[in-house]
Design an enzyme around this catalytic site. Structure first.
Site, PDB file in Angstrom:
ATOM      1  N   TYR A  81      26.895  57.856 -13.701  1.00 20.27           N
ATOM      2  CA  TYR A  81      27.811  57.104 -14.417  1.00 20.27           C
ATOM      3  C   TYR A  81      27.722  55.602 -13.718  1.00 20.27           C
ATOM      4  O   TYR A  81      27.667  54.594 -14.527  1.00 20.27           O
ATOM      5  CB  TYR A  81      29.255  57.531 -14.544  1.00 20.27           C
ATOM      6  N   SER A 116      31.893  48.663 -16.605  1.00 20.34           N
ATOM      7  CA  SER A 116      33.110  49.066 -16.122  1.00 20.34           C
ATOM      8  C   SER A 116      33.340  48.635 -14.824  1.00 20.34           C
ATOM      9  O   SER A 116      32.326  48.003 -14.079  1.00 20.34           O
ATOM     10  CB  SER A 116      32.918  50.852 -16.043  1.00 20.34           C
TER      11      SER A 116
END
Ligand SMILES: NC(=O)c1ccc[n+]([C@@H]2O[C@H](COP(=O)([O-])OP(=O)(O)OC[C@H]3O[C@@H](n4cnc5c(N)ncnc54)[C@H](OP(=O)(O)O)[C@@H]3O)[C@@H](O)[C@H]2O)c1
Length: 262
Positions: free
Chosen positions: A157, A144
């Site tokens: 995360y 990401s």
């Protein structure tokens, strides 16, 4: 030029939705046989039925919780029982959580690390020998833009995605010369079920891309003569990733915290 995957077999995790489903469609269109992995069996079966229309393509759905202990062994046993040689792996299954770490559900937090990091490492280890021996496929690990800086309020995360980026760049180096094309895909905000699972899209940075745009970017990089070890999808996202690497953390972290606490 788009590379042909005819006669190869690819495992795609998180194939029941979003980027994983799009990877599955794209690889099937290029002739790859597929093993589709996620928990929602109905979604996997529906996608498998759709993709079996591609000429010469076989599709095997496998419903498994990849955050459960031993999940990678279940995937390995499934492909071995069917005699499927694995050429490609798309480690895409993952989810995010938002909020202060001290208030996070502890079990869900563990699940996030086991899925985003644990399953990805175990599956890569399990299939790397045959993928490098084949030298005809791709290893795509989905990280990401969160990988490029610490992310307060999505701390775990962001850290899982920084792990994926570091891990994959190292594996790309170890496997160079084998023919296996290895890359880390770093999407920014993409219109999938991701933010529903997070519980808010107020933390989204920038506009949405579609899964089709993100996967097309990944496939272009994989088709290139020299596959980059990391790809950021979207020009603005790519620019932001470069800036995050240049600006001191003492500035980037509070700025990211502001965006994440909206
Ligand atoms: N969308 C974004 O804005 C964005 C941005 C950057 C990075 N990413 C990354 O892109 C990847 C794909 O996400 P997405 O955007 O396509 O989101 P999504 O639509 O929510 O898809 C997530 C996929 O992961 C699967 N999954 C979740 N938990 C699982 C488990 N325990 N075991 C097996 N499979 C599991 C889900 O299937 P089941 O629920 O059926 O198990 C689903 O197929 C993730 O790694 C995510 O971190 C997304």
């Amino acid at each position: 030029m788009a590379r042909n995957h005819a006669g190869t077999t690819a495992i795609v995790t998180g194939a029941s939705s979003g980027l994983g489903a799009e990877f599955a469609r794209t690889l099937a269109a290029r002739g790859a046989n597929l093993v589709l992995v996620a928990r929602r069996e109905d979604r996997l079966s529906a996608l498998a039925d759709e993709l079996r229309d591609e000429p010469g393509v076989t599709v095997h759905p496998l419903a498994v919780d990849l955050a459960a202990p031993g999940a990678a062994d279940v995937v390995t046993a499934f492909v071995r029982e069917r005699g499927l040689p694995v050429d490609s792996l798309v480690n895409n299954a993952g989810f995010g959580m938002h909020g202060p770490l001290a208030e996070a559900d502890a079990a869900r937090l563990d699940e996030q690390v086991r899925l985003n990091v644990g399953a990805l490492v175990s599956l890569t280890r399990a299939f790397l020998p045959e993928m490098t021996a084949s030298g005809r496929g791709v290893l795509v690990n989905v990280a990401s833009t969160a990988a490029f800086q610490p992310v307060p309020f999505m701390a775990a995360y962001g850290a899982t995605k920084a792990f994926v980026l570091s891990f994959t760049e190292a594996v790309a180096h170890e496997t160079r010369g084998s023919g296996l094309r290895v890359t880390t895909l770093c999407p920014g905000a993409t219109r999938t079920e991701f933010f529903e699972v997070v519980g808010t899209d107020r933390v989204r940075v920038g506009g949405y891309q579609t899964p089709q745009q993100v996967v097309a970017t990944a496939m272009r990089a994989l088709d290139a003569r020299h596959t980059p070890t990391a790809i950021v999808s979207g020009r603005r996202n790519a620019a932001a990733a470069v800036v995050a690497g240049l600006v001191p953390r003492s500035i980037v972290v509070p700025l990211t915290a502001r965006l994440m606490s909206r």
